[in-house]
Design an enzyme around this catalytic site. Structure first.
Site: not given
Length: 342
Positions: A156, A224, A321
């Protein structure tokens, strides 16, 4: 002032000083003027961006669209403008018998966001298929190209979150797909499929996501909210010994990746609400604006509570995130309590 509520999928109540659109490469000269004259932030569909405070600058909306295809004996080369919807592009690939992205079905956002975040799901990361990324350099006013290796892709993560964070506007992502395709079905529930086609994998991923993930048009959310934490092999083994059903995956020779949603659920927080925000009752990895009336203060309070509860129970630190926007631009989560509570 302009409401940010329709511009980001969490739909928090906040405003911005101004909104501008980039509809063509020629419009990028206007973007440079914005950077010279004041604060700005670029977003696509706002699916991974949360405006936790009123933003004092200009929101720049990426509207660049278009897809071009070339092929050789062994590969497909696909050039995609950064404002294209990601899932629409995945569907386009399948319709053209170009396979590899089916595991990444229904990930919200634009194509231009995919290299920044190095999006991934069900054992596949987009970096595997990115040949290079084209971007507009705000300092030089030139279009530049960065090859895959130079993008510094990580979990990520990419160079676009670091060295190139403040002076680039991604214009195109150029993909390279091998014509020889192998299904990636290591992760549940895909591992229950028998010799599936790419379309069957896509359909299964869509089915699972539809069951677990709320539609942001109905319930505000950013997908998420937390990254799956990376811990040492020793720490992972200790937790697995105590919790045999803990989902865990090899990350590298010294560490494993754990399932953040499982940790949150086992900490007793699935469905937990705090004012206008909540942990989703079907997927604990997702935080929601469940009444539609939430503000940034409530969201940060809930996220902080989730992180503390998980750490107290498992000794594992969760990291958001999503991307947070404060009064003057992107802000780290660690700074938000001070920014919001004073």
């Amino acid at each position: 002032m302009f409401s940010t509520k329709p511009l980001h999928s969490f739909h928090l109540s906040s405003v911005a000083n101004n909104v501008a659109e980039i509809n063509s490469i020629d419009d990028l000269s206007c973007l440079k003027e914005l950077t010279d004259s004041g604060e700005y932030i670029v977003i696509g569909e706002g699916s991974n961006t949360i405006f936790v405070e009123n933003y004092m600058g200009t929101i720049v909306l990426n509207k660049l669209v278009g897809i071009e295809l070339e092929e050789t004996k062994d590969h497909f080369y696909v050039s995609v403008s950064s404002g294209n919807n990601w899932n629409d592009f995945v569907v386009w690939c399948l319709s053209n018998k170009i396979y590899g992205l089916e595991n990444l079905a229904l990930i919200p956002g634009t194509v231009g966001a995919c290299p920044i975040q190095n999006i991934g799901a069900y054992g596949v990361e987009v970096k595997k298929f990115i040949d290079n990324v084209e971007y507009y350099d705000l300092e030089s006013g030139q279009i530049c190209t960065l090859d895959n290796e130079l993008c510094e892709f990580g979990y990520r993560d990419s160079i676009f979150k670091h060295d190139l964070k403040f002076n680039t506007f991604i214009t195109k992502v150029n993909f390279k797909f091998p014509k020889t395709w192998q299904p990636q079905v290591d992760y549940a529930p895909l591992n229950k499929l028998t010799n599936p086609s790419a379309n069957e994998i896509y359909d299964k991923v869509c089915e699972v996501r539809a069951l677990k993930l709320p539609d942001p048009k109905t319930i505000g959310n950013a997908g998420s909210f937390f990254k799956n934490p990376i811990v040492s092999n020793k720490k992972a083994d200790e937790l697995i010994y105590q919790y045999e059903d803990l989902p865990n995956y090899h990350f590298n020779s010294t560490s494993k990746k754990l399932a953040a949603g499982w940790l949150i659920e086992k900490a007793g927080l699935k469905g937990f609400s705090l004012g206008n925000v909540a942990v989703h009752d079907k997927q604990a990895l997702v935080l929601t604006n469940h009444t539609g009336n939430a503000d940034g203060k409530e969201l940060i309070e809930l996220a902080s509570y989730v992180m503390k509860t998980v750490h107290d129970k498992f000794g594992v630190s969760l990291e958001p995130e999503v991307r947070f926007i404060g009064k003057h631009g992107e802000v780290k989560f660690s700074e938000l309590n001070q920014n919001i509570y004073g």
